[in-house]
Design a protein around this motif. Structure first.
Motif, PDB file in Angstrom:
ATOM      1  N   TYR A 196      73.442  -3.313  33.096  1.00  0.00           N
ATOM      2  CA  TYR A 196      72.849  -2.149  34.115  1.00  0.00           C
ATOM      3  C   TYR A 196      72.945  -2.859  35.376  1.00  0.00           C
ATOM      4  O   TYR A 196      73.471  -2.307  36.427  1.00  0.00           O
ATOM      5  N   ILE A 197      72.417  -4.105  35.684  1.00  0.00           N
ATOM      6  CA  ILE A 197      72.527  -4.668  37.044  1.00  0.00           C
ATOM      7  C   ILE A 197      73.804  -4.820  37.520  1.00  0.00           C
ATOM      8  O   ILE A 197      74.170  -4.814  38.966  1.00  0.00           O
ATOM      9  N   LEU A 198      74.865  -4.925  36.920  1.00  0.00           N
ATOM     10  CA  LEU A 198      76.486  -5.140  37.154  1.00  0.00           C
ATOM     11  C   LEU A 198      76.862  -3.533  37.718  1.00  0.00           C
ATOM     12  O   LEU A 198      77.756  -3.810  38.758  1.00  0.00           O
ATOM     13  N   ARG A 199      76.219  -2.727  37.303  1.00  0.00           N
ATOM     14  CA  ARG A 199      76.962  -1.468  37.650  1.00  0.00           C
ATOM     15  C   ARG A 199      75.884  -0.790  38.637  1.00  0.00           C
ATOM     16  O   ARG A 199      76.171   0.314  39.342  1.00  0.00           O
ATOM     17  N   HIS A 200      74.661  -1.371  39.065  1.00  0.00           N
ATOM     18  CA  HIS A 200      73.834  -0.683  39.919  1.00  0.00           C
ATOM     19  C   HIS A 200      73.124  -1.482  41.146  1.00  0.00           C
ATOM     20  O   HIS A 200      72.440  -2.304  40.568  1.00  0.00           O
ATOM     21  N   PRO A 201      73.805  -1.479  42.118  1.00  0.00           N
ATOM     22  CA  PRO A 201      73.473  -2.475  43.236  1.00  0.00           C
ATOM     23  C   PRO A 201      71.955  -2.199  43.574  1.00  0.00           C
ATOM     24  O   PRO A 201      71.207  -3.198  43.767  1.00  0.00           O
ATOM     25  N   SER A 202      71.245  -0.985  43.379  1.00  0.00           N
ATOM     26  CA  SER A 202      69.783  -1.067  43.597  1.00  0.00           C
ATOM     27  C   SER A 202      68.957  -1.797  42.608  1.00  0.00           C
ATOM     28  O   SER A 202      68.061  -2.211  43.113  1.00  0.00           O
ATOM     29  N   GLN A 203      69.350  -1.945  41.491  1.00  0.00           N
ATOM     30  CA  GLN A 203      68.653  -3.118  40.373  1.00  0.00           C
ATOM     31  C   GLN A 203      68.938  -4.295  40.805  1.00  0.00           C
ATOM     32  O   GLN A 203      68.077  -5.161  40.694  1.00  0.00           O
ATOM     33  N   MET A 204      70.188  -4.659  41.382  1.00  0.00           N
ATOM     34  CA  MET A 204      70.359  -5.949  41.724  1.00  0.00           C
ATOM     35  C   MET A 204      69.514  -6.368  42.881  1.00  0.00           C
ATOM     36  O   MET A 204      69.028  -7.401  43.019  1.00  0.00           O
ATOM     37  N   SER A 207      66.045  -7.103  41.602  1.00  0.00           N
ATOM     38  CA  SER A 207      65.996  -8.352  40.806  1.00  0.00           C
ATOM     39  C   SER A 207      66.393  -9.426  41.733  1.00  0.00           C
ATOM     40  O   SER A 207      66.647 -10.541  41.210  1.00  0.00           O
ATOM     41  N   GLY A 208      66.430  -9.418  43.121  1.00  0.00           N
ATOM     42  CA  GLY A 208      66.947 -10.416  43.845  1.00  0.00           C
ATOM     43  C   GLY A 208      66.240 -11.794  43.766  1.00  0.00           C
ATOM     44  O   GLY A 208      66.780 -12.741  43.754  1.00  0.00           O
ATOM     45  N   TYR A 209      65.146 -11.790  43.204  1.00  0.00           N
ATOM     46  CA  TYR A 209      64.272 -13.084  43.093  1.00  0.00           C
ATOM     47  C   TYR A 209      64.907 -13.857  42.067  1.00  0.00           C
ATOM     48  O   TYR A 209      64.948 -14.861  42.068  1.00  0.00           O
ATOM     49  N   TYR A 210      65.622 -13.128  40.657  1.00  0.00           N
ATOM     50  CA  TYR A 210      66.247 -13.834  39.766  1.00  0.00           C
ATOM     51  C   TYR A 210      67.395 -14.713  40.552  1.00  0.00           C
ATOM     52  O   TYR A 210      67.540 -16.036  40.019  1.00  0.00           O
ATOM     53  N   PHE A 302      60.186  -3.414  40.150  1.00  0.00           N
ATOM     54  CA  PHE A 302      61.078  -4.456  39.938  1.00  0.00           C
ATOM     55  C   PHE A 302      62.385  -3.897  38.666  1.00  0.00           C
ATOM     56  O   PHE A 302      63.277  -4.498  38.743  1.00  0.00           O
ATOM     57  N   VAL A 303      62.104  -2.882  38.088  1.00  0.00           N
ATOM     58  CA  VAL A 303      62.811  -2.558  37.004  1.00  0.00           C
ATOM     59  C   VAL A 303      63.102  -1.042  36.939  1.00  0.00           C
ATOM     60  O   VAL A 303      62.061  -0.513  36.753  1.00  0.00           O
TER      61      VAL A 303
END
Length: 356
Positions: A196-204, A207-210, A302-303
């Motif tokens: 999901y994170i690869l396809r959705h910049p909003s989730q990236m 999750s920036g702190y990762y 965050f998710v």
């Protein structure tokens, strides 16, 4: 759209990881410089915290215990409530949390369970190896397995929140015989998360702190400036904090967290978990075979909630998803009464059968 070959997908993934790490680091540097310019004395001033807050020794929450496991030789701290011999309920906290985040559940479920709230490797009073490679997810999973053995159990109801949810998913996948029922709060199946994170910049972005945590020492510095303001804001701000008035942090609750994470080196262990997150992803095995309850906060900062429904595909048994209205990321603290009720209902549910 054609799927990218594996090598190209990996290259794209790592390019995103390091690019976003650099971007987040630059943003953090700008914030740090602004803080130094505006309030130079306050930026690096920290309140001494040498006395353990009373709430951490509340006997109604349970008994403080320690166990040393054979594989790593590490000593783990946990708080246990309920009679020995009752079925085991094992609680795995997230970041930046520790056993105390389960205080409402320790009180609630001790009637029918031996409830154990663990400090994960590197957290609280549990040993914290200095080498970041000691925090690979494979080691963390083995920790939990050996702790279960040391407690004299072969099976448990496993509950995880946030990062502890990630660990709970992996244990359920790798050691399904250990888990009678799986309950996860605020974290999707790991495969859903990585895709999901690869396809959705909003989730990236969320999750920036990762990615920021992949850097050495600088994240620890940023979390400690202004007397741990970032830590305070995570639990108290309007955007990310606990929303329900009845369960907002008291001053003593906040001091409990600040006391634990302000001890020398106390941030490095937790952050080292994240510095190894990409070591076992993507997963080779995906299926979860035990009854599963997934709880999600509608207002989780965050998710994204879309990942919750996507998780259903990977559970080959009874799956229940409950999205809590007005719930934040910190569900077991933010919506304690409702979370406890949903867990009780799930535990007593009789519709658990393998899907055809």
């Amino acid at each position: 759209m054609l799927a990218l070959p594996g090598c190209l997908r990996a290259a794209a993934f790592w390019t995103l990881v390091y690019s976003y790490c650099l971007l987040y680091a630059c943003t953090a540097l700008i914030k740090l410089f602004c803080s130094i310019l505006i309030r130079p004395r306050r930026t690096f001033r920290r309140t001494p915290r040498e006395v353990t807050p009373t709430c951490l020794n509340d006997p109604f929450l349970g008994t403080h215990c320690y166990v040393r496991i054979k594989d790593s030789g590490l000593r783990f701290h946990y708080v246990a409530a309920g009679e020995r011999g009752k079925p085991l309920m094992l609680l795995l906290h997230g970041f930046p949390e520790f056993w105390y985040s389960w205080r409402h559940q320790l009180r609630e479920f001790k009637r029918e369970y031996r409830v154990v709230a663990l400090d994960l490797r590197g957290y609280g009073e549990t040993d914290a190896p200095s080498n970041k490679d000691n925090y690979k997810l494979d080691y963390i999973i083995v920790d939990v397995k050996e702790i279960l053995d040391s407690l004299g159990y072969t099976k448990c109801v496993l509950i995880g929140h946030d990062w502890g949810g990630m660990i709970a998913w992996l244990i359920a996948i790798c050691y399904p015989e250990m888990v009678t029922k799986l309950i996860v709060l605020s974290f999707p199946h790991p495969t859903v998360f990585t895709e999901y994170i690869l396809r959705h910049p909003s989730q990236m972005i969320k999750s920036g702190y990762y990615f920021f945590f992949q850097m050495p020492w600088f994240p620890e510095l940023m979390y400690s400036v202004n007397d741990y303001k970032i830590l305070k804001d995570l639990f108290t701000s309007k955007s990310t904090g606990i929303r329900k008035h009845n369960f907002r942090f008291t001053n003593e609750d906040m001091e409990a967290y600040l006391y634990v994470f302000s001890q020398p080196g106390a941030l490095s262990g937790p952050l080292n978990h994240y510095r190894n997150i990409f070591s076992c992803l993507p997963l080779k095995h995906h299926q979860v075979t035990m009854p599963t309850l997934l709880l999600w906060g509608e207002l989780d900062a965050f998710v994204e909630v879309e990942m919750a429904e996507l998780t259903r595909v990977y559970v080959k048994n009874y799956f229940q998803l409950s999205v809590l209205s007005q719930g934040s990321h910190w569900l077991q603290q933010d919506q304690a009464d409702l979370v406890n009720t949903l867990i009780w209902t799930f535990l007593h549910e009789d519709r658990f059968r393998i899907k055809d």
